[in-house]
Design a protein around this motif. Structure first.
Motif, mmCIF file in Angstrom:
data_model
loop_
_atom_site.group_PDB
_atom_site.id
_atom_site.type_symbol
_atom_site.label_atom_id
_atom_site.label_comp_id
_atom_site.label_asym_id
_atom_site.label_seq_id
_atom_site.Cartn_x
_atom_site.Cartn_y
_atom_site.Cartn_z
ATOM 1 N N GLU A 25 0.826 -1.201 0.000
ATOM 2 C CA GLU A 25 0.000 0.000 0.000
ATOM 3 C C GLU A 25 0.864 1.257 0.000
ATOM 4 O O GLU A 25 2.051 1.239 0.335
ATOM 5 C CB GLU A 25 -0.948 0.021 1.195
ATOM 6 C CG GLU A 25 -0.340 0.450 2.508
ATOM 7 C CD GLU A 25 -1.387 0.675 3.605
ATOM 8 O OE1 GLU A 25 -2.539 1.046 3.280
ATOM 9 O OE2 GLU A 25 -1.052 0.455 4.780
ATOM 10 N N PHE A 36 0.961 4.451 2.034
ATOM 11 C CA PHE A 36 0.481 5.001 3.301
ATOM 12 C C PHE A 36 0.983 6.432 3.398
ATOM 13 O O PHE A 36 2.198 6.675 3.413
ATOM 14 C CB PHE A 36 0.990 4.169 4.469
ATOM 15 C CG PHE A 36 0.440 4.573 5.807
ATOM 16 C CD1 PHE A 36 -0.749 4.035 6.280
ATOM 17 C CD2 PHE A 36 1.112 5.496 6.606
ATOM 18 C CE1 PHE A 36 -1.258 4.402 7.513
ATOM 19 C CE2 PHE A 36 0.616 5.872 7.835
ATOM 20 C CZ PHE A 36 -0.582 5.322 8.292
ATOM 21 N N GLY A 68 -2.499 8.330 -1.855
ATOM 22 C CA GLY A 68 -2.665 7.455 -0.698
ATOM 23 C C GLY A 68 -3.747 6.404 -0.828
ATOM 24 O O GLY A 68 -4.856 6.700 -1.265
ATOM 25 N N ASP A 69 -3.410 5.163 -0.434
ATOM 26 C CA ASP A 69 -4.439 4.157 -0.181
ATOM 27 C C ASP A 69 -5.096 4.437 1.164
ATOM 28 O O ASP A 69 -6.303 4.264 1.323
ATOM 29 C CB ASP A 69 -3.827 2.757 -0.174
ATOM 30 C CG ASP A 69 -3.286 2.356 -1.531
ATOM 31 O OD1 ASP A 69 -4.002 2.562 -2.525
ATOM 32 O OD2 ASP A 69 -2.150 1.849 -1.594
ATOM 33 N N ARG A 70 -4.272 4.853 2.141
ATOM 34 C CA ARG A 70 -4.769 5.317 3.428
ATOM 35 C C ARG A 70 -3.972 6.544 3.834
ATOM 36 O O ARG A 70 -2.816 6.707 3.442
ATOM 37 C CB ARG A 70 -4.657 4.226 4.502
ATOM 38 C CG ARG A 70 -5.619 3.063 4.310
ATOM 39 C CD ARG A 70 -5.615 2.135 5.518
ATOM 40 N NE ARG A 70 -4.278 1.596 5.749
ATOM 41 C CZ ARG A 70 -3.791 1.312 6.951
ATOM 42 N NH1 ARG A 70 -4.502 1.540 8.036
ATOM 43 N NH2 ARG A 70 -2.577 0.792 7.069
ATOM 44 N N GLY A 83 -7.563 6.878 7.774
ATOM 45 C CA GLY A 83 -8.556 6.192 6.952
ATOM 46 C C GLY A 83 -8.250 6.347 5.485
ATOM 47 O O GLY A 83 -7.228 6.928 5.091
ATOM 48 N N THR A 84 -9.128 5.830 4.656
ATOM 49 C CA THR A 84 -8.985 5.983 3.212
ATOM 50 C C THR A 84 -9.295 7.422 2.829
ATOM 51 O O THR A 84 -9.923 8.162 3.616
ATOM 52 C CB THR A 84 -9.955 5.045 2.475
ATOM 53 O OG1 THR A 84 -11.306 5.463 2.769
ATOM 54 C CG2 THR A 84 -9.755 3.595 2.899
ATOM 55 N N PRO A 85 -8.891 7.848 1.633
ATOM 56 C CA PRO A 85 -9.266 9.193 1.196
ATOM 57 C C PRO A 85 -10.764 9.430 1.270
ATOM 58 O O PRO A 85 -11.211 10.509 1.690
ATOM 59 C CB PRO A 85 -8.750 9.240 -0.249
ATOM 60 C CG PRO A 85 -7.574 8.320 -0.254
ATOM 61 C CD PRO A 85 -7.962 7.209 0.675
ATOM 62 N N GLU A 86 -11.562 8.427 0.894
ATOM 63 C CA GLU A 86 -13.009 8.580 0.937
ATOM 64 C C GLU A 86 -13.504 8.748 2.372
ATOM 65 O O GLU A 86 -14.417 9.545 2.636
ATOM 66 C CB GLU A 86 -13.674 7.365 0.291
ATOM 67 C CG GLU A 86 -15.184 7.490 0.188
ATOM 68 C CD GLU A 86 -15.795 6.375 -0.636
ATOM 69 O OE1 GLU A 86 -17.001 6.466 -0.925
ATOM 70 O OE2 GLU A 86 -15.080 5.427 -0.996
ATOM 71 N N GLU A 87 -12.909 8.028 3.317
ATOM 72 C CA GLU A 87 -13.305 8.169 4.718
ATOM 73 C C GLU A 87 -12.912 9.528 5.277
ATOM 74 O O GLU A 87 -13.669 10.138 6.045
ATOM 75 C CB GLU A 87 -12.661 7.054 5.552
ATOM 76 C CG GLU A 87 -13.243 5.668 5.266
ATOM 77 C CD GLU A 87 -12.415 4.547 5.865
ATOM 78 O OE1 GLU A 87 -12.935 3.415 5.916
ATOM 79 O OE2 GLU A 87 -11.253 4.787 6.270
ATOM 80 N N THR A 98 -16.679 7.497 -3.870
ATOM 81 C CA THR A 98 -17.041 6.478 -4.850
ATOM 82 C C THR A 98 -18.553 6.268 -4.860
ATOM 83 O O THR A 98 -19.266 6.738 -3.976
ATOM 84 C CB THR A 98 -16.349 5.139 -4.537
ATOM 85 O OG1 THR A 98 -16.871 4.624 -3.291
ATOM 86 C CG2 THR A 98 -14.843 5.316 -4.427
ATOM 87 N N GLU A 132 -16.049 1.003 -7.323
ATOM 88 C CA GLU A 132 -14.897 1.860 -7.042
ATOM 89 C C GLU A 132 -14.862 3.102 -7.918
ATOM 90 O O GLU A 132 -13.995 3.959 -7.750
ATOM 91 C CB GLU A 132 -13.589 1.083 -7.230
ATOM 92 C CG GLU A 132 -13.394 -0.062 -6.255
ATOM 93 C CD GLU A 132 -14.237 -1.283 -6.601
ATOM 94 O OE1 GLU A 132 -14.667 -1.391 -7.771
ATOM 95 O OE2 GLU A 132 -14.491 -2.107 -5.708
#
Length: 450
Positions: free
Chosen positions: A59, A61, A236-238, A251-255, A279, A301
């Motif tokens: 990943e 990070f 970033g994945d997280r 968290g993830t970018p979406e979070e 997403t 996704e």
């Protein structure tokens, strides 16, 4: 991932600068003080405060924060370039803090490589010899290390520049040399400490895309430090967002964008184009409703911006398909609800009768029937295309452009003339490409409409 041992595991990490620093993490009274109070009480500065996270294999990070948040200190603690004050660090399950000098040297030479903001190139050496320097330190034979260096130079786009000196390169090219030097030793994990912050915007974007490409090709684990939110979201994945030495959200970018942990994070992400991060999972409704069975398919996704484009082109709701199964449906209302998230938006999307923004549907399409919003149909599209439109409700209380209200303003003669001629400016981009733009509706010219 998948239950494997993390590449890096960090638990309760502290780095305190100042006299008798080791007393700070051990004293609950001191750990609860603010940075200013801690300095006044002890003369110490806690650069990293009780930080815990895992970096999974493969990943990217990202650790993000403003200047002074502790992010650069944190990444240097991972390989003990800065000695931690307290806490645990492990790489592949091995205790980094327990390593002797020999094991620590092996970690830095073979398992983790750092790419710094300041390139650190040797000015008297050629590009090829700079890239091969890490292999030379490892004792690799000259012919072998130069062959390996040549491969990596080509990989980062510097083929043909092998014999140039650093002074003959641009800033972006020098940073590519630094990246190639780190890759040449084939490390398990790459550590980036704000490597692109000193570069011009266009060169920075090119280097970001280079990192994305290399990660896609090699799947190498990366820890990336930055103060740039857009860079963090892109790479970033997280993401671990730091403030005053602490991680305030991970968290993830979406979070991060969709569910900010506090007001600080909320302010950080306030101007982010949500449709380019969120997403369709966050926008979809249950499948099986009328009008969705034959719609186009999008992946879970896919971003909301991509789904907006699909819905606008097709003129009907889109199916969210995972494997061979339809897991949801997205339409005009649900997509705009994500773009314009807020209390007012929720009312409008539910049919509150607010202003509308319209997406022109393809000529001959049948968009109005399944996607019609609360506003009544009437008039031709603003661009003069003559086709039906898919209506996207705008948030109540928002600053809608003239022409988006339920009825025209009192003085509309000049505006109507310019719109009839097609001289209508875009209301605001909701997608990455031109065809995803919101277009205002045509004015109502019939007395009955008024």
């Amino acid at each position: 991932m998948n239950g494997t041992t993390p590449v890096f595991s960090v638990e309760g990490l502290w780095k305190v600068f100042g006299p008798k620093a080791d007393r700070v993490p051990a004293d609950p009274e001191l750990t609860g003080l603010s940075p200013a109070e801690l300095r006044a009480r002890t003369g110490c500065t806690a650069a990293v405060r009780d930080v815990s996270f895992d970096v999974r294999k493969g990943e990217v990070f990202v650790v993000m924060g403003l200047s002074g948040s502790g992010k650069s200190t944190l990444v240097r603690c991972l390989t003990r370039l800065i000695e931690p004050t307290a806490g645990a660090i492990a790489i592949d399950g091995e205790d980094v803090r327990a390593m002797d000098r020999g094991r620590l040297r092996e970690l830095r030479r073979h398992r983790a490589a750092m790419v710094f903001q300041h390139f650190g190139l040797l000015p008297h050496r050629s590009v090829l010899d700079n890239v091969a320097y890490g292999l030379e330190i490892q004792g690799v034979a000259r012919s072998e290390r130069r062959a390996r260096a040549a491969e990596v130079v080509a990989k980062v786009g510097l083929e043909g520049m092998e014999q140039r000196r650093p002074g003959q390169l641009s800033g972006g090219q020098r940073q590519r040399v630094g990246l190639a030097r780190a890759l040449a030793v084939d490390p398990e994990v790459l550590l980036f400490d704000e490597p692109f912050s000193a570069l011009d915007p266009l060169i920075r974007r090119d280097m970001q895309e280079e990192v994305v490409r290399l990660h896609h090709e090699e799947g190498r684990t990366m820890v990336f430090i930055t103060h740039d939110l857009s860079e963090a979201l892109k790479l970033g994945d997280r993401i671990a967002l730091m403030r005053d030495g602490r991680v305030v959200q991970l968290g993830t970018p979406e979070e991060i964008v969709g569910s900010p942990a506090d007001d600080y994070v909320r302010e950080f992400v306030r101007d982010v184009p949500r449709e380019q991060v969120m997403t369709v999972r966050s926008a979809m409704r249950a499948p099986g409703e009328t009008g969705s069975a034959d719609g186009p398919a999008v992946a879970p996704e896919a971003t909301v911006a991509e789904a907006i484009e699909v819905v606008a082109e097709a003129g009907v709701p889109a199916r969210v398909v995972e494997g061979d199964r339809c897991v949801g449906v997205v339409d005009a209302d649900t997509l705009l609800g994500v773009v314009a998230k807020g209390d007012a938006c929720g009312t409008s999307a539910a049919g509150g009768g607010g202003p509308v923004a319209q997406f022109p549907a393809p000529l001959g399409g049948d968009a109005e029937r399944p996607l019609e919003g609360p506003a009544a149909a009437g008039g031709s599209p603003a661009a003069g295309g003559g086709g039906p439109v898919a209506r996207f409700p705008a948030p109540l209380g928002g600053d809608a452009e003239p022409g988006l209200e339920g009825a025209p303003a009192a003085d509309t003669d000049s505006a109507a003339g310019s719109r009839a001629a097609g001289a209508v400016g875009p209301v605001g981009a909701v997608g990455p490409r031109e065809r995803g733009r919101v277009t205002p509706p045509a004015p109502r010219t019939s007395p009955e409409d008024v």
